[in-house]
Design a protein around this motif. Sequence first.
Motif, PDB file in Angstrom:
ATOM      1  N   ALA A 240       0.775  -1.223  -0.085  1.00  0.00           N
ATOM      2  CA  ALA A 240      -0.042  -0.082  -0.214  1.00  0.00           C
ATOM      3  C   ALA A 240       0.819   1.411   0.133  1.00  0.00           C
ATOM      4  CB  ALA A 240      -1.003   0.188   1.303  1.00  0.00           C
ATOM      5  N   GLY A 241       0.409   2.160  -0.842  1.00  0.00           N
ATOM      6  CA  GLY A 241       1.112   3.434  -0.874  1.00  0.00           C
ATOM      7  C   GLY A 241       1.373   4.380   0.430  1.00  0.00           C
ATOM      8  N   LYS A 242       0.521   3.992   1.296  1.00  0.00           N
ATOM      9  CA  LYS A 242       0.588   4.770   2.702  1.00  0.00           C
ATOM     10  C   LYS A 242      -0.393   3.523   3.697  1.00  0.00           C
ATOM     11  CE  LYS A 242      -3.118   8.210   2.311  1.00  0.00           C
ATOM     12  NZ  LYS A 242      -3.367   9.510   2.503  1.00  0.00           N
ATOM     13  N   LEU A 243       0.061   3.751   5.030  1.00  0.00           N
ATOM     14  CA  LEU A 243      -0.500   2.453   5.624  1.00  0.00           C
ATOM     15  C   LEU A 243      -2.079   2.790   6.019  1.00  0.00           C
ATOM     16  CD1 LEU A 243       2.223   2.325   8.668  1.00  0.00           C
ATOM     17  CD2 LEU A 243       2.200   1.166   6.361  1.00  0.00           C
ATOM     18  N   ASP A 244      -2.659   3.952   5.789  1.00  0.00           N
ATOM     19  CA  ASP A 244      -4.051   4.060   5.881  1.00  0.00           C
ATOM     20  C   ASP A 244      -4.787   2.973   5.163  1.00  0.00           C
ATOM     21  OD1 ASP A 244      -2.511   6.442   5.940  1.00  0.00           O
ATOM     22  OD2 ASP A 244      -4.309   7.234   7.025  1.00  0.00           O
ATOM     23  N   TYR A 245      -4.228   2.811   3.979  1.00  0.00           N
ATOM     24  CA  TYR A 245      -4.958   1.958   2.984  1.00  0.00           C
ATOM     25  C   TYR A 245      -5.139   0.529   3.297  1.00  0.00           C
ATOM     26  CZ  TYR A 245      -4.781   5.799  -0.165  1.00  0.00           C
ATOM     27  OH  TYR A 245      -4.755   7.165  -0.755  1.00  0.00           O
ATOM     28  N   LEU A 246      -4.315   0.177   4.307  1.00  0.00           N
ATOM     29  CA  LEU A 246      -4.427  -1.419   4.939  1.00  0.00           C
ATOM     30  C   LEU A 246      -5.818  -1.603   5.609  1.00  0.00           C
ATOM     31  CD1 LEU A 246      -0.727  -1.875   6.404  1.00  0.00           C
ATOM     32  CD2 LEU A 246      -1.689  -2.594   3.804  1.00  0.00           C
ATOM     33  N   TYR A 247      -6.245  -0.645   6.648  1.00  0.00           N
ATOM     34  CA  TYR A 247      -7.167  -0.961   7.392  1.00  0.00           C
ATOM     35  C   TYR A 247      -8.483   0.191   7.142  1.00  0.00           C
ATOM     36  CZ  TYR A 247      -5.123   3.143   9.723  1.00  0.00           C
ATOM     37  OH  TYR A 247      -4.738   4.480  10.058  1.00  0.00           O
ATOM     38  N   SER A 248      -8.275   1.132   5.989  1.00  0.00           N
ATOM     39  CA  SER A 248      -9.177   2.095   5.752  1.00  0.00           C
ATOM     40  C   SER A 248      -9.574   2.224   4.415  1.00  0.00           C
ATOM     41  CB  SER A 248      -8.673   3.323   6.395  1.00  0.00           C
ATOM     42  OG  SER A 248      -9.651   4.463   6.299  1.00  0.00           O
ATOM     43  N   ALA A 249     -10.490   2.509   4.106  1.00  0.00           N
ATOM     44  CA  ALA A 249     -11.058   2.921   2.502  1.00  0.00           C
ATOM     45  C   ALA A 249     -10.359   4.473   2.388  1.00  0.00           C
ATOM     46  CB  ALA A 249     -12.449   2.972   2.440  1.00  0.00           C
ATOM     47  N   ALA A 250     -10.363   5.118   3.353  1.00  0.00           N
ATOM     48  CA  ALA A 250      -9.683   6.265   3.258  1.00  0.00           C
ATOM     49  C   ALA A 250     -10.153   7.133   2.046  1.00  0.00           C
ATOM     50  CB  ALA A 250      -8.089   6.236   2.988  1.00  0.00           C
ATOM     51  N   LYS A 304      -3.780  -3.184  15.110  1.00  0.00           N
ATOM     52  CA  LYS A 304      -5.331  -3.949  15.478  1.00  0.00           C
ATOM     53  C   LYS A 304      -5.929  -4.622  14.261  1.00  0.00           C
ATOM     54  CE  LYS A 304      -9.911  -2.481  17.171  1.00  0.00           C
ATOM     55  NZ  LYS A 304     -10.404  -1.243  17.679  1.00  0.00           N
ATOM     56  N   SER A 305      -5.679  -4.026  13.233  1.00  0.00           N
ATOM     57  CA  SER A 305      -6.175  -4.712  11.944  1.00  0.00           C
ATOM     58  C   SER A 305      -5.504  -6.046  11.690  1.00  0.00           C
ATOM     59  CB  SER A 305      -6.187  -3.654  10.626  1.00  0.00           C
ATOM     60  OG  SER A 305      -6.654  -4.168   9.694  1.00  0.00           O
ATOM     61  N   VAL A 306      -4.224  -6.005  11.710  1.00  0.00           N
ATOM     62  CA  VAL A 306      -3.637  -7.038  11.338  1.00  0.00           C
ATOM     63  C   VAL A 306      -3.718  -8.240  12.224  1.00  0.00           C
ATOM     64  CG1 VAL A 306      -1.306  -8.346  10.889  1.00  0.00           C
ATOM     65  CG2 VAL A 306      -1.773  -5.985  10.020  1.00  0.00           C
ATOM     66  N   ALA A 307      -3.952  -7.910  13.609  1.00  0.00           N
ATOM     67  CA  ALA A 307      -4.187  -8.756  14.762  1.00  0.00           C
ATOM     68  C   ALA A 307      -5.425  -9.578  14.775  1.00  0.00           C
ATOM     69  CB  ALA A 307      -4.084  -8.180  16.068  1.00  0.00           C
ATOM     70  N   ALA A 308      -6.438  -8.610  13.976  1.00  0.00           N
ATOM     71  CA  ALA A 308      -7.872  -9.601  13.914  1.00  0.00           C
ATOM     72  C   ALA A 308      -7.773 -10.628  12.927  1.00  0.00           C
ATOM     73  CB  ALA A 308      -8.717  -8.295  13.330  1.00  0.00           C
ATOM     74  N   VAL A 309      -6.885 -10.748  12.195  1.00  0.00           N
ATOM     75  CA  VAL A 309      -6.726 -11.923  11.305  1.00  0.00           C
ATOM     76  C   VAL A 309      -5.838 -12.950  11.797  1.00  0.00           C
ATOM     77  CG1 VAL A 309      -6.254 -12.765   8.847  1.00  0.00           C
ATOM     78  CG2 VAL A 309      -7.364 -10.559   9.341  1.00  0.00           C
ATOM     79  N   PRO A 310      -6.110 -14.145  12.249  1.00  0.00           N
ATOM     80  CA  PRO A 310      -5.228 -15.222  12.846  1.00  0.00           C
ATOM     81  C   PRO A 310      -4.076 -15.346  11.740  1.00  0.00           C
ATOM     82  CG  PRO A 310      -7.528 -15.723  13.127  1.00  0.00           C
ATOM     83  CD  PRO A 310      -7.507 -14.572  12.326  1.00  0.00           C
ATOM     84  N   ALA A 355       3.431  -0.801  15.249  1.00  0.00           N
ATOM     85  CA  ALA A 355       2.630  -1.413  14.503  1.00  0.00           C
ATOM     86  C   ALA A 355       3.021  -3.114  14.366  1.00  0.00           C
ATOM     87  CB  ALA A 355       3.109  -0.866  12.960  1.00  0.00           C
ATOM     88  N   ASN A 356       3.971  -3.457  15.245  1.00  0.00           N
ATOM     89  CA  ASN A 356       4.481  -4.807  15.367  1.00  0.00           C
ATOM     90  C   ASN A 356       4.840  -5.274  13.823  1.00  0.00           C
ATOM     91  OD1 ASN A 356       3.791  -4.932  17.979  1.00  0.00           O
ATOM     92  ND2 ASN A 356       1.865  -5.589  17.583  1.00  0.00           N
ATOM     93  N   ALA A 357       5.700  -4.522  13.036  1.00  0.00           N
ATOM     94  CA  ALA A 357       6.154  -4.923  11.873  1.00  0.00           C
ATOM     95  C   ALA A 357       7.026  -5.919  12.167  1.00  0.00           C
ATOM     96  CB  ALA A 357       6.995  -3.804  11.118  1.00  0.00           C
ATOM     97  N   ARG A 358       6.851  -6.947  11.251  1.00  0.00           N
ATOM     98  CA  ARG A 358       7.769  -8.345  11.267  1.00  0.00           C
ATOM     99  C   ARG A 358       9.146  -8.125  10.447  1.00  0.00           C
ATOM    100  NH1 ARG A 358       5.097 -13.554  12.805  1.00  0.00           N
ATOM    101  NH2 ARG A 358       6.824 -14.402  11.671  1.00  0.00           N
ATOM    102  N   ALA A 359       9.090  -6.994   9.370  1.00  0.00           N
ATOM    103  CA  ALA A 359      10.038  -6.758   8.598  1.00  0.00           C
ATOM    104  C   ALA A 359      10.057  -5.259   8.375  1.00  0.00           C
ATOM    105  CB  ALA A 359       9.971  -7.448   7.120  1.00  0.00           C
ATOM    106  N   TRP A 360      11.360  -4.780   8.048  1.00  0.00           N
ATOM    107  CA  TRP A 360      11.318  -3.322   7.804  1.00  0.00           C
ATOM    108  C   TRP A 360      12.297  -2.968   6.715  1.00  0.00           C
ATOM    109  CZ3 TRP A 360      13.867   1.466   7.096  1.00  0.00           C
ATOM    110  CH2 TRP A 360      12.914   2.653   6.939  1.00  0.00           C
ATOM    111  N   GLN A 361      11.840  -2.608   5.721  1.00  0.00           N
ATOM    112  CA  GLN A 361      12.478  -2.501   4.420  1.00  0.00           C
ATOM    113  C   GLN A 361      12.669  -0.910   3.873  1.00  0.00           C
ATOM    114  OE1 GLN A 361      10.264  -5.220   2.311  1.00  0.00           O
ATOM    115  NE2 GLN A 361      10.951  -6.857   3.598  1.00  0.00           N
ATOM    116  N   TYR A 362      13.925  -0.381   3.405  1.00  0.00           N
ATOM    117  CA  TYR A 362      14.167   0.636   2.883  1.00  0.00           C
ATOM    118  C   TYR A 362      13.833   0.681   1.512  1.00  0.00           C
ATOM    119  CZ  TYR A 362      16.289   5.466   2.960  1.00  0.00           C
ATOM    120  OH  TYR A 362      16.470   6.674   2.973  1.00  0.00           O
ATOM    121  N   TRP A 363      13.817   1.946   0.859  1.00  0.00           N
ATOM    122  CA  TRP A 363      13.656   2.012  -0.500  1.00  0.00           C
ATOM    123  C   TRP A 363      14.884   2.032  -1.204  1.00  0.00           C
ATOM    124  CZ3 TRP A 363      11.858   1.024  -4.754  1.00  0.00           C
ATOM    125  CH2 TRP A 363      11.733   1.827  -5.964  1.00  0.00           C
TER     126      TRP A 363
END
Length: 494
Positions: A240-250, A304-310, A355-363
Amino acid sequence: MRRLIMPVLMVFAYMKTAVGQTTAVHVCLDPGTTYQTIDNFSASDAWSVQFVGNWPEQKRNAMADWLFSTDTSATGNPIGIGLSMWRFNIGAGSAEQGDSSAIRDEWRRANEWQRQSGQLWFLEAARKRKVNQFLAFLNSPPVNLTLNGKAFAYNGISNISPEKYDALATYIANALTGIRKKTGIHFDYISPINEPQWDWSDGKQEGCPYDNEQISGVTKSLSRTLRAKKINTKILIGEAGKLDYLYSAADKPAKGKQVSAFFDPSSALYVGNLPNVSRTIAGHSYFTTSPASVAVSTREAVAKSVAAVPGLGFWQSEYCILGDNAGEINGNKRDYGMEAALYLATVIHRDLAIANARAWQYWLAISPYDYKDGLIYIDRKKSDGAYHDSKMLWAMGNYSRFIRPGAQRIAAQLQGDSTLLVSAYKNADKSICMVIVNNSQQEKQLVAHTSDGSISRMRTYVTSDAGSLQPLPVKDHIIIPARAVVTVTGSIKP
C-alpha cells in the motif's frame, strides 16, 4: 503474545539535568513477554544498481560490504549493516525503449530481467555476504503487455487488461526461473504490484495502478502459474502506498481496506487461502510519520487490523524521507548526518514497537539524487564516480545488524523519561539486544541488571556525529550520547 519463564531484565537510566543533578530513568525489559517475530531488514536495488553494479570492482564491493556484511574490522568495528534480505527490481523494459519510453529520467527506467547485469552482480554480492532471503518485485507489467505500450499508465487506469494476467504471470515465472539458472539464487518472495493506489500517469518512473479486484485477479493468476511450474516462491501482496489503505477505505474505497479485502474469508477478493500467498500484508510508511500523534495512531490501527486476522503478519516494505513531514524534516536535499538518521530511526522504532512490523525495508539502497532517499549516495554517473555512506545507513544498521531473522521483540517498559525510544529483542541464539534512540540534546546514562541474574558481555554500538556503529565496552554505565542511536548487546547470565 505468549509468556515464557525467564527473568525480568531491569535497566536503570540516569539523565543529567541542566543543573548537574542525576535523575534515574527506568527501563524494564521482560524477555518472557514476546511480541512479533522479525523476518528481515532489507533495501531495494532500484534504480541505480543497474549502473553501479558495473562500476569498478573495488567501489561496488565497498558498497556491497556496507549493505550486506556482518563482518568486523581488525579493530572490532562493523564493516556493514548486515541486511538480511535484498529486494530485486524486475523491470518492465522501459530502458530498452530509451527516450521513446517517455520516462524522462533515464535512471528510473528499468530493463527486463534478461538484461540486468548490474543488478545480478549485486544479487550475487548479497549472497556471498550471507544474505539468504531474496524478494523480486515489479513496478509495472512488461511493456509488451500494457495497454499503452509504456511502463506507466494514462489517466490513472490500470495499464493491463485481465485477459493478460496469465501472460504477466508467465513473465514473472520465467524471470524467477531464468535468474535462478544464471545465479543459483532462489527468490523467497515475489511482489507483483507496487503502490496500487497511485495513478502512475506522470512519466516519472515505471508504475501501474490497480484496484483491489484487479490485485486479487493478478494474485490468483500468478498463484496458478507458480504452482503449475512448481515454483515455491511466496506471493507478497498489499504494498500500500501509505499505511491507511491497509485498514481504511480512506480516499480510495476500491483500493483501501486491503487487510480485509484479501485476508477475510468472507471477502469476494479473498486470496488468503492460496497456498503460495504469504500470510503477510505489506504497506509503506510514507505520509504517516508526522506529526507524532498521527504516526502513533496510524500504527496502532495497523496493529489492530492485522491482529484481527489469525496468523497474519505486517511488513513495512518501503520507506524513505519524503515531503515536509509537518515541518519535522524536509525530504529535499541530501543529508549525510544525524538529523535524517534520527528521523529514520524514529520511524523504524514506531513501525516495530507500535505497528508490530515483522520486517522493515528501505527504498533506495543507493541513490544518485539530491534527496533524503538513499542509504548510500553516488555521483550521477553510469560507469564510475564517487560514493558516500550516510548516517541513515548506519542508524538502520543499529537495527538490521543486531536483530536477526527469527528474533522476537520483547517487552520494554520505559519509566521516567519520555524522550528516549527503546525497543528490545531476543535473538534465536538467546542473545539480547536493545535499540535506544536519543533525539534529545542531553547525554543519558544507563545501568543494566536483572532481578534473577545479570547481563553479561555487554557492549554498545553508537551511531552519532562522532562515529558510525562505534563499538564501546560497558563498564559501570551505558552511555547514550545526545542525538544518537545506540544498540546494547549482551546475554542473560543466571
